[in-house]
Structures are given as C-alpha cells and as structure tokens.
Design an enzyme around this catalytic site. Sequence first.
Site, PDB file in Angstrom:
ATOM      1  N   PHE A   1       8.242   3.208  -0.567  1.00 42.08           N
ATOM      2  CA  PHE A   1       8.622   4.153  -1.609  1.00 42.08           C
ATOM      3  C   PHE A   1      10.119   4.064  -1.873  1.00 42.08           C
ATOM      4  O   PHE A   1      10.921   3.892  -0.944  1.00 42.08           O
ATOM      5  CB  PHE A   1       8.236   5.577  -1.211  1.00 42.08           C
ATOM      6  CG  PHE A   1       6.755   5.791  -1.171  1.00 42.08           C
ATOM      7  CD1 PHE A   1       6.039   5.984  -2.345  1.00 42.08           C
ATOM      8  CD2 PHE A   1       6.056   5.778   0.028  1.00 42.08           C
ATOM      9  CE1 PHE A   1       4.665   6.175  -2.328  1.00 42.08           C
ATOM     10  CE2 PHE A   1       4.684   5.962   0.058  1.00 42.08           C
ATOM     11  CZ  PHE A   1       3.988   6.153  -1.120  1.00 42.08           C
TER      12      PHE A   1
ATOM     13  N   SER B   1       0.826  -1.198   0.000  1.00 41.23           N
ATOM     14  CA  SER B   1       0.000   0.000   0.000  1.00 41.23           C
ATOM     15  C   SER B   1       0.860   1.248   0.000  1.00 41.23           C
ATOM     16  O   SER B   1       1.906   1.295   0.648  1.00 41.23           O
ATOM     17  CB  SER B   1      -0.913   0.013   1.236  1.00 41.23           C
ATOM     18  OG  SER B   1      -1.548   1.269   1.379  1.00 41.23           O
ATOM     19  N   LYS B   2       0.400   2.279  -0.744  1.00 40.85           N
ATOM     20  CA  LYS B   2       1.114   3.554  -0.761  1.00 40.85           C
ATOM     21  C   LYS B   2       1.125   4.199   0.618  1.00 40.85           C
ATOM     22  O   LYS B   2       1.943   5.076   0.888  1.00 40.85           O
ATOM     23  CB  LYS B   2       0.463   4.512  -1.771  1.00 40.85           C
ATOM     24  CG  LYS B   2       0.651   4.111  -3.227  1.00 40.85           C
ATOM     25  CD  LYS B   2       0.008   5.138  -4.145  1.00 40.85           C
ATOM     26  CE  LYS B   2       0.147   4.737  -5.605  1.00 40.85           C
ATOM     27  NZ  LYS B   2      -0.482   5.724  -6.504  1.00 40.85           N
ATOM     28  N   ARG B   3       0.222   3.748   1.475  1.00 41.16           N
ATOM     29  CA  ARG B   3       0.172   4.326   2.817  1.00 41.16           C
ATOM     30  C   ARG B   3       1.345   3.859   3.674  1.00 41.16           C
ATOM     31  O   ARG B   3       1.612   4.410   4.725  1.00 41.16           O
ATOM     32  CB  ARG B   3      -1.159   3.969   3.495  1.00 41.16           C
ATOM     33  CG  ARG B   3      -2.369   4.591   2.808  1.00 41.16           C
ATOM     34  CD  ARG B   3      -3.657   4.268   3.548  1.00 41.16           C
ATOM     35  NE  ARG B   3      -4.812   4.833   2.870  1.00 41.16           N
ATOM     36  CZ  ARG B   3      -5.487   4.228   1.916  1.00 41.16           C
ATOM     37  NH1 ARG B   3      -5.101   3.029   1.510  1.00 41.16           N
ATOM     38  NH2 ARG B   3      -6.535   4.797   1.356  1.00 41.16           N
ATOM     39  N   GLN B   4       2.006   2.792   3.209  1.00 40.13           N
ATOM     40  CA  GLN B   4       3.198   2.323   3.917  1.00 40.13           C
ATOM     41  C   GLN B   4       4.388   3.158   3.444  1.00 40.13           C
ATOM     42  O   GLN B   4       4.872   2.988   2.340  1.00 40.13           O
ATOM     43  CB  GLN B   4       3.482   0.848   3.609  1.00 40.13           C
ATOM     44  CG  GLN B   4       2.378  -0.099   4.047  1.00 40.13           C
ATOM     45  CD  GLN B   4       2.629  -1.496   3.505  1.00 40.13           C
ATOM     46  OE1 GLN B   4       1.934  -1.971   2.611  1.00 40.13           O
ATOM     47  NE2 GLN B   4       3.634  -2.163   4.016  1.00 40.13           N
TER      48      GLN B   4
END
Length: 422
Positions: free
Chosen positions: A293, A286-289
């Site tokens: 990135f 998830s991009k929330r992690q």
Amino acid sequence: MAALLKKLLGPKAALAASSRGVGRREASLGIDAGVAVRVRFAPSPTGFLHLGGLRTALYNYIFAKKYQGSFILRLEDTDQTRLVPGAAENIEDMLEWAGIPPDESPRRGGPAGPYQQSQRLALYAQAAEALLSSGAAYPCFCSPQRLELLKKEALRSYQTPRYDNRCRNLSQAQVAQKLAMDPKPAIRFRLEEEAPGFQDLVYGWNQHEVASVEGDPVILKSDGFPTYHLACVVDDHHMGISHVLRGSEWLVSTSKHLLLYQALGWQPPHFAHLPLVLNKDGHKLSKRQGDIFLEHFMAAGFLPDALLDIITNCGSGFAENQMGRTLPELITQFDLSRITCHSALLDLEKLPEFNRLHLRRLVSSDAQRRQLVRKLQALVEETFGSQLRDRAVLDPVYLERIILLRQTSGKIWCELHTGHAE
C-alpha cells in the site's frame, strides 16, 4: 462526444485541437484529430491504493499528459457491502502525494461529474430501460437460493458455474404476473452468440465468444445499483472516455462490453489492457500484503519519484529501461505501442537504490535542496514534537549539512519517519 469536447475545451481550443495533424503513430493508437484524449482510473474503494493500482493510474496519467489530454478519477463504489471507510479519500490523497493528481475527480469536480458511481444511479436506470425497451435485456426473477443451487450443481459436476437463462424466454403475461409479486427484479443482458472482435492496443486482435461459456449477466441489481459491466460502459460513454487503459484481467470481459455498446448504439473507446505487475517470485501482488500500500511507502519516507520510477522500470512502454527517470521524462518517453503482453516483475528490494538516486538528484539542485530542508524541518517537528529539547537542530544550515552528508544512503527520510534518526 463532440458536445462534450466543446464543453471541455471551449470553441477556440476545440478548433485548435482539430487543426493539429495526427501522425501515423498517433493514428495507430486511436488518437484522432479534433478528439480530446480522456482516460480514467476507476478503482473500487474496497481498499487503500496499492502499487498495482498506482501503476494503472500512472500509465493513464502519462498517456493523457503526453497527448495534452485529461486524467479522470472515477470511484466505482456500487458494491456498498465491501466499501472500506476512508478508502475513497485515501485513493485521491495518494494520487496527489505521488504527483499524479487527477484533472477531474470526486474532490475536484469537473464537467462530467459526479465522479462516484453511487451518485449516478439515474444514468444506469436510463440505460437499463433502453435495453429493456429494445429487447436486449430482460427482468430476472430467480431467487438467490436458486442461483446458489445452480452454482453448487455446476461445481459438483466440475463445470464452470453459469446462469441457465431461465427468465430469458418468459412471455409478457408471465413477466406481468411475476412483476405483480416482485416489482424490483434484477435486469439481465442478452448475450449474442457472435461477440464483436476488437483490436486491443497491447494484445492485438481479440474476440471472446462469451455466450458460449457464461449465462446472461446481471447488469442492474434489484436494489437499483449496476454491476461493473453496465456501469463502466455507461460512465465511459457519458464521460467521453477516448481510451480505456486497465488491467489485463478485464480483457475477456471486453467483448461483453462491446455487445453493450452495440445494443445501446454507442461508439466504444479504444482499449489497451495492461499486463499484471507481479512480485519478483512471479506471484500476483495482493492487497493482503500490507507493504504494497502506498501509505506504507509514504510512512517509510520513500520519495514518490522513486516509486514511479521503479514501477515503470520493471515493465514495458519505453524504448529502454533506465533508472532515475523523473515524471516529465516518463511522459516524454512513454510509448503505448511498446507495452508488451509480458507481466512485469517488481523487485522491491531495489527500491532503496531508486530512492537514493532520486534523493541525490534533488540534493544537487539548490532550489530543491532548500525545499528538502523545509520538509525536513516539518518532519523533525512532527516526529519528535515536545520531545525535541534542542531546537538548534532545526537550523536550516545544520539540516542542509545533514542532507548533504546522508544523501548517499538515502535513509534520512526513513529514519525520521521511524524515529531512529541519529
């Protein structure tokens, strides 16, 4: 496609390409003699590049390079409300840092540009007009409020929300009357009852009767911006894309895209949908992690080769899984026909081990060790700046000794980036 091939390769190169024989394996992958392999990585700059995106970009890159093709970066920035400042630049920066730079991109340019969808609106309007003229599309005057009510009613009835195709059968007189009041309606595409099937290069034969489960989709919004379905079809056609390698979440939509290709009279590319990359516990990345990135890994001092190695090691596409593969080895060994439908489980706790392996490989080469010394000098200056009292620590001989002593831990880069090097 033929005209674009000549433009891209030149007459001599195109002739040479067409004279090469195509083997049985290549033919099964849709690689045709005389047709350039062109693939694209098409992220939306609604966030910075993460590991899932890197895996998709990498598989496109190594497939292109294996068959002397082109790797294209196209930014799908049509949802202007969700754009993240700096994300477009970050995506290209991170691809370059990872060692898989695009051949054509917003930054590099190329013969099929522009490479940002927000700069290609005239092409989408042209395609929408062609679909309207043939009757394959129609204007939709439904208000956002009506569409929201449809959605709420469906959810209240425990049904999947879908458009009821209300504007599909408006008469010409009704359309003219409504256009007088609303000159910029959305454009919807008429879904046919029988969607064409297709042979996915990973998932095999697929056919999805999209008309039976959803309403006619919007392809051009009232603000003139396209939705994903129209934009990707138009761009893949005009950019001469030969193979679409993308995430498996788009597998069901492919039948819809094939209907668009059919309505526009265009030849579709070959499709290969890649299984998801999951955390080791089986949950989706998830991009929330924040720690998925690429900027996080770069700042932590991990080597790009270690990242490329671990995200291919956890999945499929190779005869065997082995640690320590370099990018040239990934290109040589990659086999699209070996990609399975199973999701890849990524265990990032093993990343330091991969990093240590690649650092030792770099250190074992005199030329690359000298390159590491220069990078280490720059890192020390950047990290400590004016706080660096004894500049003797920048002596190349001294730094080389540090690298040789610490190569087994693989932590020297991480320590320098965090400012904890001893």
